[in-house]
Design a protein around this motif. Structure first.
Motif, PDB file in Angstrom:
ATOM      1  N   THR A  14       8.664  -1.224  17.801  1.00 13.06           N
ATOM      2  CA  THR A  14       8.581  -0.655  19.151  1.00 13.06           C
ATOM      3  C   THR A  14       9.768   0.276  19.373  1.00 13.06           C
ATOM      4  O   THR A  14      10.930  -0.155  19.345  1.00 13.06           O
ATOM      5  CB  THR A  14       8.593  -1.753  20.224  1.00 13.06           C
ATOM      6  OG1 THR A  14       7.538  -2.687  19.931  1.00 13.06           O
ATOM      7  CG2 THR A  14       8.362  -1.164  21.600  1.00 13.06           C
ATOM      8  N   GLU A  15       9.452   1.557  19.572  1.00  8.74           N
ATOM      9  CA  GLU A  15      10.494   2.561  19.807  1.00  8.74           C
ATOM     10  C   GLU A  15      11.189   2.291  21.149  1.00  8.74           C
ATOM     11  O   GLU A  15      10.547   1.922  22.126  1.00  8.74           O
ATOM     12  CB  GLU A  15       9.862   3.959  19.815  1.00  8.74           C
ATOM     13  CG  GLU A  15      10.862   5.100  19.775  1.00  8.74           C
ATOM     14  CD  GLU A  15      11.468   5.305  18.399  1.00  8.74           C
ATOM     15  OE1 GLU A  15      12.670   5.607  18.324  1.00  8.74           O
ATOM     16  OE2 GLU A  15      10.739   5.126  17.406  1.00  8.74           O
ATOM     17  N   ASP A  16      12.527   2.450  21.171  1.00  7.82           N
ATOM     18  CA  ASP A  16      13.338   2.310  22.391  1.00  7.82           C
ATOM     19  C   ASP A  16      13.306   0.907  22.971  1.00  7.82           C
ATOM     20  O   ASP A  16      13.516   0.719  24.179  1.00  7.82           O
ATOM     21  CB  ASP A  16      12.882   3.312  23.470  1.00  7.82           C
ATOM     22  CG  ASP A  16      13.016   4.756  23.005  1.00  7.82           C
ATOM     23  OD1 ASP A  16      13.950   5.040  22.228  1.00  7.82           O
ATOM     24  OD2 ASP A  16      12.165   5.583  23.392  1.00  7.82           O
ATOM     25  N   ALA A  17      13.033  -0.119  22.134  1.00  6.36           N
ATOM     26  CA  ALA A  17      13.064  -1.492  22.633  1.00  6.36           C
ATOM     27  C   ALA A  17      14.515  -1.889  22.922  1.00  6.36           C
ATOM     28  O   ALA A  17      15.422  -1.610  22.132  1.00  6.36           O
ATOM     29  CB  ALA A  17      12.439  -2.442  21.629  1.00  6.36           C
TER      30      ALA A  17
ATOM     31  N   GLU B 112      11.066  -5.763  24.868  1.00 11.51           N
ATOM     32  CA  GLU B 112      11.403  -5.418  26.255  1.00 11.51           C
ATOM     33  C   GLU B 112      11.855  -3.963  26.324  1.00 11.51           C
ATOM     34  O   GLU B 112      12.817  -3.553  25.673  1.00 11.51           O
ATOM     35  CB  GLU B 112      12.513  -6.346  26.755  1.00 11.51           C
ATOM     36  CG  GLU B 112      12.866  -6.115  28.217  1.00 11.51           C
ATOM     37  CD  GLU B 112      13.915  -7.090  28.709  1.00 11.51           C
ATOM     38  OE1 GLU B 112      14.516  -6.821  29.768  1.00 11.51           O
ATOM     39  OE2 GLU B 112      14.144  -8.108  28.016  1.00 11.51           O
ATOM     40  N   LEU B 113      11.137  -3.160  27.146  1.00  9.55           N
ATOM     41  CA  LEU B 113      11.492  -1.757  27.378  1.00  9.55           C
ATOM     42  C   LEU B 113      12.110  -1.629  28.776  1.00  9.55           C
ATOM     43  O   LEU B 113      12.359  -2.618  29.467  1.00  9.55           O
ATOM     44  CB  LEU B 113      10.253  -0.875  27.239  1.00  9.55           C
ATOM     45  CG  LEU B 113       9.542  -0.927  25.875  1.00  9.55           C
ATOM     46  CD1 LEU B 113       8.316  -0.029  25.879  1.00  9.55           C
ATOM     47  CD2 LEU B 113      10.480  -0.546  24.743  1.00  9.55           C
ATOM     48  N   GLU B 114      12.342  -0.389  29.187  1.00  8.79           N
ATOM     49  CA  GLU B 114      12.966  -0.162  30.499  1.00  8.79           C
ATOM     50  C   GLU B 114      12.112  -0.717  31.635  1.00  8.79           C
ATOM     51  O   GLU B 114      12.631  -1.324  32.575  1.00  8.79           O
ATOM     52  CB  GLU B 114      13.168   1.347  30.704  1.00  8.79           C
ATOM     53  CG  GLU B 114      14.289   1.966  29.880  1.00  8.79           C
ATOM     54  CD  GLU B 114      15.663   1.644  30.429  1.00  8.79           C
ATOM     55  OE1 GLU B 114      15.750   1.027  31.503  1.00  8.79           O
ATOM     56  OE2 GLU B 114      16.653   1.990  29.769  1.00  8.79           O
TER      57      GLU B 114
ATOM     58  N   LYS C 145      21.567  -0.458  20.419  1.00  8.71           N
ATOM     59  CA  LYS C 145      21.022   0.865  20.766  1.00  8.71           C
ATOM     60  C   LYS C 145      21.361   1.859  19.661  1.00  8.71           C
ATOM     61  O   LYS C 145      22.396   1.793  19.049  1.00  8.71           O
ATOM     62  CB  LYS C 145      21.618   1.359  22.086  1.00  8.71           C
ATOM     63  CG  LYS C 145      21.208   0.500  23.290  1.00  8.71           C
ATOM     64  CD  LYS C 145      21.755   1.095  24.555  1.00  8.71           C
ATOM     65  CE  LYS C 145      21.347   0.280  25.775  1.00  8.71           C
ATOM     66  NZ  LYS C 145      21.853   0.805  27.038  1.00  8.71           N
TER      67      LYS C 145
END
Length: 264
Positions: free
Chosen positions: A232-235, A208-210, A264
């Protein structure tokens, strides 16, 4: 046909008997076998007929006209030694039989060597195939060992974070463990248990991303071991949903059966 008869027929006693090369003991043995065993008698008759046919086909008799012409040209006082024609023919017949026996023995030996060579080639090919199979199996085991060692290194890495994902009321027995290393940018998943679904449905895991959900693959009962999943980067979270098979376009909260927030 018993072994005794087979052993006798595979020997060369019949051939030697036909051309008169047997000893008295061997002659007695051959004649005893011929009289006792129909198989030996049949083989003897067949071989004798074959040799006679070969001998007759190879024998060449000089025409009488040529011999008479030679005799007429000789001086009457010149002594002429008459030829013993029957004896000469008999000698030629015996030589032809001997040559035929030798030819048959040579052909038999050549055939035996050919058969042995073919069997040897087959055996060598089997051994080569077995070696290749073992080498291939060894390569696969080495690759699996390398994968296990790599996974162990990732698990023991202090930067690797462990996330236990439990199912909600829709899948109470669901449990998976995710291992994520943000520094190495690696992700692994260990499926502990999955409740059974209808055949047309499956479990899918999402990052889940933004503003979207990224599909990371399908979960199966057969995945009950560590497996790599896309990092996944920034998940922000990982979510497991129940979807129709073949559907990978999007995930909805209504289909979610497990979710975990990532650090985070």
């Amino acid at each position: 046909m018993n072994d005794k008869i087979t052993t006798f027929l595979n020997s060369d006693l019949l051939e030697k008997y036909l051309i008169g090369q047997t000893t008295s003991v061997e002659t007695e043995t051959v004649e005893s076998y011929i009289s006792k065993y129909p198989e030996v008698e049949q083989a003897y008759n067949t071989m004798q007929n074959q040799l006679e046919l070969v001998a007759q086909s190879q024998a060449v008799e000089a025409p009488n006209a040529i011999l008479n012409s030679i005799l007429n040209t000789l001086d009457e006082e010149t002594p002429v030694i008459p030829l013993n024609k029957p004896r000469t023919r008999k000698k030629w017949f015996q030589l032809s039989i001997a040559a035929s026996v030798i030819a048959i023995m040579f052909a038999s030996t050549t055939y035996i060597f050919f058969q042995q060579n073919q069997l040897l080639k087959i055996e060598n090919q089997k051994i080569a195939d077995e070696i290749y199979d073992r080498l291939d199996d060894l390569d696969q085991k080495n690759m699996r060992l390398d994968e296990i060692m790599r996974q162990m290194n990732q698990l023991n890495n202090p930067e690797t974070e462990k996330y236990i994902i439990n199912g909600n009321n829709r899948a109470k027995n669901l449990k998976t463990v995710a291992y994520i290393n943000p520094r190495e940018k690696t992700s692994m998943l260990d499926v502990v248990s999955l409740p059974q679904l209808p055949e047309e449905q499956c479990y899918q895991i999402w990052a889940e991303l933004e503003d979207k959900m990224v599909n990371l693959g399908i979960l199966n009962e057969g995945d009950r071991q560590l497996k790599s999943i896309p990092y996944t980067e920034d998940a922000l979270a990982l979510s497991i949903t129940i979807e129709q098979r073949g559907s990978k376009l999007s995930a909805t909260k209504e289909n979610s059966v497990a979710e975990i927030t990532l650090n985070k």
